[in-house]
Design a protein around this motif. Structure first.
Motif, PDB file in Angstrom:
ATOM      1  N   ASP A 198       0.812  -1.209   0.000  1.00 38.84           N
ATOM      2  CA  ASP A 198       0.000   0.000   0.000  1.00 38.84           C
ATOM      3  C   ASP A 198       0.849   1.265   0.000  1.00 38.84           C
ATOM      4  N   THR A 199       2.144   1.125   0.278  1.00 40.82           N
ATOM      5  CA  THR A 199       3.038   2.275   0.286  1.00 40.82           C
ATOM      6  C   THR A 199       3.586   2.464  -1.118  1.00 40.82           C
ATOM      7  N   PRO A 200       3.205   3.566  -1.766  1.00 45.46           N
ATOM      8  CA  PRO A 200       3.698   3.720  -3.139  1.00 45.46           C
ATOM      9  C   PRO A 200       5.196   4.007  -3.188  1.00 45.46           C
ATOM     10  N   LEU A 201       5.798   3.460  -4.178  1.00 40.96           N
ATOM     11  CA  LEU A 201       7.194   3.722  -4.484  1.00 40.96           C
ATOM     12  C   LEU A 201       7.201   4.632  -5.706  1.00 40.96           C
ATOM     13  N   THR A 202       8.249   5.403  -5.860  1.00 45.40           N
ATOM     14  CA  THR A 202       8.372   6.254  -7.032  1.00 45.40           C
ATOM     15  C   THR A 202       9.689   5.943  -7.712  1.00 45.40           C
ATOM     16  N   LEU A 203       9.610   5.647  -8.998  1.00 47.90           N
ATOM     17  CA  LEU A 203      10.802   5.383  -9.793  1.00 47.90           C
ATOM     18  C   LEU A 203      10.959   6.483 -10.823  1.00 47.90           C
ATOM     19  N   PHE A 204      12.101   7.154 -10.782  1.00 46.52           N
ATOM     20  CA  PHE A 204      12.456   8.134 -11.803  1.00 46.52           C
ATOM     21  C   PHE A 204      13.208   7.374 -12.885  1.00 46.52           C
ATOM     22  N   TRP A 205      12.782   7.555 -14.129  1.00 43.16           N
ATOM     23  CA  TRP A 205      13.302   6.768 -15.241  1.00 43.16           C
ATOM     24  C   TRP A 205      13.467   7.640 -16.476  1.00 43.16           C
ATOM     25  N   SER A 206      14.128   7.093 -17.477  1.00 44.41           N
ATOM     26  CA  SER A 206      14.285   7.761 -18.764  1.00 44.41           C
ATOM     27  C   SER A 206      14.200   6.708 -19.861  1.00 44.41           C
ATOM     28  N   PRO A 207      13.496   6.993 -20.949  1.00 43.71           N
ATOM     29  CA  PRO A 207      13.404   6.027 -22.053  1.00 43.71           C
ATOM     30  C   PRO A 207      14.786   5.689 -22.606  1.00 43.71           C
ATOM     31  N   GLY A 208      15.005   4.417 -22.871  1.00 43.06           N
ATOM     32  CA  GLY A 208      16.267   3.974 -23.443  1.00 43.06           C
ATOM     33  C   GLY A 208      17.421   3.904 -22.461  1.00 43.06           C
ATOM     34  N   ALA A 209      17.149   4.150 -21.192  1.00 39.29           N
ATOM     35  CA  ALA A 209      18.207   4.116 -20.176  1.00 39.29           C
ATOM     36  C   ALA A 209      18.105   2.833 -19.353  1.00 39.29           C
ATOM     37  N   CYS A 210      19.101   2.613 -18.530  1.00 39.93           N
ATOM     38  CA  CYS A 210      19.130   1.412 -17.707  1.00 39.93           C
ATOM     39  C   CYS A 210      18.024   1.393 -16.658  1.00 39.93           C
ATOM     40  N   SER A 211      17.332   2.497 -16.466  1.00 38.07           N
ATOM     41  CA  SER A 211      16.225   2.533 -15.501  1.00 38.07           C
ATOM     42  C   SER A 211      15.087   1.609 -15.920  1.00 38.07           C
ATOM     43  N   PHE A 212      15.176   1.063 -17.126  1.00 43.84           N
ATOM     44  CA  PHE A 212      14.225   0.049 -17.574  1.00 43.84           C
ATOM     45  C   PHE A 212      14.269  -1.181 -16.669  1.00 43.84           C
ATOM     46  N   VAL A 213      15.451  -1.517 -16.170  1.00 46.90           N
ATOM     47  CA  VAL A 213      15.626  -2.732 -15.366  1.00 46.90           C
ATOM     48  C   VAL A 213      14.827  -2.668 -14.063  1.00 46.90           C
ATOM     49  N   PRO A 214      14.959  -1.606 -13.243  1.00 45.72           N
ATOM     50  CA  PRO A 214      14.126  -1.574 -12.042  1.00 45.72           C
ATOM     51  C   PRO A 214      12.640  -1.428 -12.352  1.00 45.72           C
ATOM     52  N   HIS A 215      12.301  -0.839 -13.482  1.00 42.86           N
ATOM     53  CA  HIS A 215      10.897  -0.765 -13.887  1.00 42.86           C
ATOM     54  C   HIS A 215      10.344  -2.177 -14.067  1.00 42.86           C
ATOM     55  N   VAL A 216      11.081  -3.018 -14.765  1.00 40.92           N
ATOM     56  CA  VAL A 216      10.667  -4.407 -14.951  1.00 40.92           C
ATOM     57  C   VAL A 216      10.615  -5.126 -13.605  1.00 40.92           C
ATOM     58  N   ALA A 217      11.626  -4.908 -12.772  1.00 42.98           N
ATOM     59  CA  ALA A 217      11.655  -5.564 -11.459  1.00 42.98           C
ATOM     60  C   ALA A 217      10.429  -5.176 -10.635  1.00 42.98           C
ATOM     61  N   LEU A 218      10.062  -3.905 -10.655  1.00 38.19           N
ATOM     62  CA  LEU A 218       8.869  -3.473  -9.921  1.00 38.19           C
ATOM     63  C   LEU A 218       7.617  -4.141 -10.472  1.00 38.19           C
ATOM     64  N   CYS A 219       7.518  -4.242 -11.779  1.00 40.56           N
ATOM     65  CA  CYS A 219       6.365  -4.928 -12.380  1.00 40.56           C
ATOM     66  C   CYS A 219       6.316  -6.384 -11.935  1.00 40.56           C
ATOM     67  N   GLU A 220       7.469  -7.032 -11.880  1.00 39.77           N
ATOM     68  CA  GLU A 220       7.538  -8.442 -11.484  1.00 39.77           C
ATOM     69  C   GLU A 220       7.138  -8.653 -10.021  1.00 39.77           C
ATOM     70  N   THR A 221       7.415  -7.676  -9.167  1.00 37.37           N
ATOM     71  CA  THR A 221       7.119  -7.846  -7.742  1.00 37.37           C
ATOM     72  C   THR A 221       5.646  -7.654  -7.417  1.00 37.37           C
ATOM     73  N   GLY A 222       4.950  -6.893  -8.239  1.00 41.50           N
ATOM     74  CA  GLY A 222       3.561  -6.578  -7.929  1.00 41.50           C
ATOM     75  C   GLY A 222       3.410  -5.409  -6.974  1.00 41.50           C
ATOM     76  N   LEU A 223       4.522  -4.767  -6.596  1.00 42.18           N
ATOM     77  CA  LEU A 223       4.450  -3.606  -5.722  1.00 42.18           C
ATOM     78  C   LEU A 223       3.793  -2.434  -6.441  1.00 42.18           C
ATOM     79  N   LYS A 224       3.102  -1.609  -5.692  1.00 38.53           N
ATOM     80  CA  LYS A 224       2.500  -0.401  -6.239  1.00 38.53           C
ATOM     81  C   LYS A 224       3.610   0.639  -6.412  1.00 38.53           C
ATOM     82  N   PHE A 225       3.656   1.266  -7.603  1.00 41.94           N
ATOM     83  CA  PHE A 225       4.683   2.281  -7.828  1.00 41.94           C
ATOM     84  C   PHE A 225       4.205   3.310  -8.839  1.00 41.94           C
ATOM     85  N   ASP A 226       4.830   4.474  -8.766  1.00 40.70           N
ATOM     86  CA  ASP A 226       4.592   5.554  -9.719  1.00 40.70           C
ATOM     87  C   ASP A 226       5.863   5.753 -10.524  1.00 40.70           C
TER      88      ASP A 226
END
Length: 136
Positions: free
Chosen positions: A6-34
């Motif tokens: 229930d505690t939202p996480l916030t991920l700052f990302w950029s298209p085409g950058a390595c921040s894609f990896v934690p984005h995928v990891a967050l999706c895999e965990t099912g955690l709520k995030f922005d």
């Protein structure tokens, strides 16, 4: 460190950058995030206040700012241990850290920079094509 789904996480990302990896990891965990766009080359003063290094990924978790890929992924793995994104055994976790270190120091820090950020290596624009070719 603990968080609830229930505690939202916030991920700052950029298209085409390595921040894609934690984005995928967050999706895999099912955690709520922005997701917050922090596009390379268009970083805001607000983003710089959050991360003076001006790099993604940045994860905000329980009002804590976490930067650098291995730390961000460790925070995600810790918040959702049942997802086993770092493996299930100690040896699997060790190999995940081994791979993350290789990616961040060698693949990302040297090879990718030669291709996309040649100005880190020299101010001589005439040799940029040679550096890019070496990166490929």
């Amino acid at each position: 460190m603990s968080t609830s789904t229930d505690t939202p996480l916030t991920l700052f990302w950029s298209p085409g950058a390595c921040s894609f990896v934690p984005h995928v990891a967050l999706c895999e965990t099912g955690l709520k995030f922005d997701l917050v766009l922090a596009k390379v080359g268009h970083r805001t003063k607000e983003f710089e206040a959050i991360n003076p290094k001006r790099r993604v990924p940045v994860l905000v978790m329980n009002n804590e700012i976490i930067t650098e890929m291995a730390a961000v992924l460790t925070a995600i793995a810790t918040a959702a241990p049942e997802a086993h994104i770092f493996g299930q055994t100690p040896l699997e976790k060790i190999h995940v850290y081994e791979w993350l270190n290789y990616l961040s120091t060698t693949a990302h820090g040297q090879i990718i920079a030669e291709i996309w950020r040649t100005e880190r290596f020299t101010n001589n624009k005439e040799i940029y094509p040679q550096l890019r070719a070496k990166g490929y």
